[in-house]
Design a protein around this motif. Structure first.
Motif, mmCIF file in Angstrom:
data_model
loop_
_atom_site.group_PDB
_atom_site.id
_atom_site.type_symbol
_atom_site.label_atom_id
_atom_site.label_comp_id
_atom_site.label_asym_id
_atom_site.label_seq_id
_atom_site.Cartn_x
_atom_site.Cartn_y
_atom_site.Cartn_z
ATOM 1 N N TYR A 1 77.751 12.161 1.548
ATOM 2 C CA TYR A 1 78.539 13.088 1.800
ATOM 3 C C TYR A 1 79.494 12.810 3.482
ATOM 4 O O TYR A 1 78.725 11.948 4.069
ATOM 5 N N ALA A 2 80.597 13.141 3.307
ATOM 6 C CA ALA A 2 81.472 12.909 4.582
ATOM 7 C C ALA A 2 82.102 13.818 4.814
ATOM 8 O O ALA A 2 82.347 14.999 4.321
ATOM 9 N N CYS A 3 82.386 13.887 6.399
ATOM 10 C CA CYS A 3 83.398 14.904 6.898
ATOM 11 C C CYS A 3 84.771 14.446 7.070
ATOM 12 O O CYS A 3 85.117 13.509 7.639
ATOM 13 N N VAL A 4 85.639 15.431 6.322
ATOM 14 C CA VAL A 4 86.937 14.772 5.988
ATOM 15 C C VAL A 4 87.979 15.860 6.370
ATOM 16 O O VAL A 4 87.536 17.042 6.103
ATOM 17 N N VAL A 5 89.005 15.339 7.190
ATOM 18 C CA VAL A 5 90.051 16.119 7.694
ATOM 19 C C VAL A 5 91.327 15.973 6.582
ATOM 20 O O VAL A 5 91.658 14.789 6.416
ATOM 21 N N HIS A 6 91.993 16.967 6.042
ATOM 22 C CA HIS A 6 93.183 16.788 5.350
ATOM 23 C C HIS A 6 94.408 17.290 5.855
ATOM 24 O O HIS A 6 95.490 16.641 5.412
ATOM 25 N N ALA A 7 94.164 18.146 6.780
ATOM 26 C CA ALA A 7 95.612 18.529 7.520
ATOM 27 C C ALA A 7 94.986 19.465 8.758
ATOM 28 O O ALA A 7 93.699 19.806 8.826
ATOM 29 N N ALA A 8 95.945 20.074 9.484
ATOM 30 C CA ALA A 8 95.460 20.706 10.846
ATOM 31 C C ALA A 8 94.923 22.056 10.169
ATOM 32 O O ALA A 8 95.431 22.723 9.360
ATOM 33 N N GLY A 9 93.467 22.192 10.701
ATOM 34 C CA GLY A 9 92.679 23.119 10.267
ATOM 35 C C GLY A 9 91.889 23.049 8.986
ATOM 36 O O GLY A 9 91.209 23.986 8.645
ATOM 37 N N HIS B 1 91.548 16.925 17.917
ATOM 38 C CA HIS B 1 93.048 17.120 17.589
ATOM 39 C C HIS B 1 93.495 16.771 16.374
ATOM 40 O O HIS B 1 93.992 17.411 15.863
ATOM 41 N N TYR B 2 92.622 15.954 15.376
ATOM 42 C CA TYR B 2 92.864 15.644 13.996
ATOM 43 C C TYR B 2 92.546 17.059 13.471
ATOM 44 O O TYR B 2 93.113 17.258 12.702
ATOM 45 N N TYR B 3 91.650 17.754 13.950
ATOM 46 C CA TYR B 3 91.192 19.096 13.229
ATOM 47 C C TYR B 3 92.314 19.973 13.426
ATOM 48 O O TYR B 3 92.516 20.722 12.525
ATOM 49 N N PRO C 1 93.857 12.052 3.524
ATOM 50 C CA PRO C 1 92.609 12.498 3.783
ATOM 51 C C PRO C 1 91.812 11.411 4.619
ATOM 52 O O PRO C 1 92.096 10.296 4.587
ATOM 53 N N LEU C 2 91.141 11.842 5.740
ATOM 54 C CA LEU C 2 90.659 10.904 6.835
ATOM 55 C C LEU C 2 89.241 11.251 7.006
ATOM 56 O O LEU C 2 88.961 12.382 7.507
ATOM 57 N N VAL C 3 88.265 10.351 6.857
ATOM 58 C CA VAL C 3 86.929 10.786 7.183
ATOM 59 C C VAL C 3 87.072 10.477 8.755
ATOM 60 O O VAL C 3 87.358 9.435 9.305
ATOM 61 N N LEU C 4 86.494 11.583 9.480
ATOM 62 C CA LEU C 4 86.714 11.519 11.070
ATOM 63 C C LEU C 4 85.244 10.734 11.526
ATOM 64 O O LEU C 4 84.383 10.227 10.841
ATOM 65 N N GLY C 5 85.337 10.459 13.008
ATOM 66 C CA GLY C 5 84.128 9.847 13.425
ATOM 67 C C GLY C 5 84.134 8.496 13.958
ATOM 68 O O GLY C 5 84.387 7.629 12.911
ATOM 69 N N HIS C 6 83.874 8.221 15.241
ATOM 70 C CA HIS C 6 83.867 6.847 15.498
ATOM 71 C C HIS C 6 82.670 6.744 16.870
ATOM 72 O O HIS C 6 82.385 5.622 17.054
#
Length: 344
Positions: free
Chosen positions: A5-13, A45-47, A60-65
């Motif tokens: 499972y991953a935490c993914v941002v697709h667009a603002a919010g 900011h991405y979120y 779609p972007l998996v966040l986190g570094h």
């Protein structure tokens, strides 16, 4: 592992926990079972905004570094189960900046969880991450993963301090504007680097309390007039035009200002005449390189940064974690625990 499972941002919010097919490491790679991920300002900011500065989410972007974990599929060099930190950058190695050992500003670098490239570079908020071996660092004995997760943002802070110049902060009074996680780590890095006094300003009382706990000698809540004189170096960590103006106006004549906070995209107005008439030096600090190894050593040596981690959430509650991390009156560094259960 059949799926992760991953935490993914697709667009603002639009933040989702998504199932991804597990991938086996290839040649020159290892698999790391991620334990903790730190939510960074860029992740927020991405979120919230769908982008960071000029870098916009287009897929779609998996966040986190800011991630640490244990080797789950290793090599002769990296034993299974070994605790590791992950350097998030993969510079090209051949451009002019890389050849001058300025790899942190390589224009062709791949950085975990970044929309700067198209296609985007997927990030580390995933239960198992495949990563090149040269980005992996085995952690020293006794360094807890929950502390080691601060190595990446501490590296940013160390680089910012070094951008002021060799020995520039030793024995000096330094101002830090903004007491978010990066600003707090800058405070700790300044004290480790010999700063005599560290003055920290912020809008809110809670981060200023944390600043004192990690080494600030004087705090200023914005809106008060309680400012010390003769600031030798100023480090702008709030990412605001107001913070930059404060640094330019408070630093002594011929002083140095380092901009490490990410300013909004586009143009930012600043006090250019103050810069000119007082002959100030204004320089940027972007990411880091060799400082990652220094950060791990400092954390293993007991650098007092534990107060910066204020909250931990399971991956399933990532949205609540991101919402809380945006509340500077309550939270500082918020972690995702990717080892807890299967997201709902």
């Amino acid at each position: 592992m059949d799926a992760v499972y991953a935490c993914v941002v697709h667009a603002a919010g639009d933040l989702r926990i998504e199932e991804r097919e597990a991938v086996a490491p290839g040649a020159g790679q290892v698999a790391v079972r991620i334990a903790y991920g730190g939510i960074c300002g860029s992740d927020l900011h991405y979120y919230r905004d769908g982008g960071v500065g000029d870098f916009k989410v287009r897929q779609p972007l998996v966040l986190g570094h800011e991630v640490v974990g244990r080797i789950s599929q290793g090599t002769d060099e990296f034993a299974e189960g070994a605790p590791v930190g992950i350097h998030p950058a993969a510079p090209c190695g051949t451009c002019a900046e890389c050849r001058r050992d300025r790899r942190n500003i390589c224009a062709y670098s791949n950085y975990l969880g970044s929309a700067a490239r198209d296609p985007h570079i997927q990030g580390g908020f995933v239960q198992e991450l495949i990563v090149p071996v040269d980005q992996v660092r085995v952690l020293p004995p006794g360094l807890e993963l929950r502390t080691a997760v601060l190595a990446e943002p501490l590296s940013v802070a160390i680089h910012a301090v070094r951008q002021a110049g060799e020995g520039a902060v030793d024995g000096k009074r330094v101002l830090v504007t903004g007491a978010g996680p990066i600003g707090l780590l800058v405070v700790a890095a300044l004290r480790q680097s010999g700063a005599r006094e560290v003055v920290v300003s912020d809008l809110h009382e809670t981060p200023l309390t944390l600043a004192t706990q990690v080494g600030a000698t004087h705090t200023v809540q914005v809106g008060t007039a309680d400012w010390p004189d003769e600031i030798d170096v100023a480090i702008e960590a709030s990412g605001t035009a107001g913070g930059l103006r404060t640094c330019l106006e408070r630093v002594r004549r011929c002083g140095t200002v380092v901009q490490v906070g990410s300013l909004p995209g586009g143009d930012t107005a600043f006090a250019g005449n103050v810069l000119m008439t007082r002959e100030l030096t204004l320089t940027g600090a972007f990411r880091f390189d060799h400082e990652f190894d220094t950060a791990i050593d400092w954390l293993a040596g007991g650098l007092p940064v534990d107060p910066i981690v204020t909250h931990t959430f399971p991956l399933a509650d990532a949205k609540a974690a991101f919402d809380l991390a945006s509340d500077r009156t309550t939270a500082s560094k918020v972690l995702l625990d990717l080892s807890v259960g299967t997201p709902r």
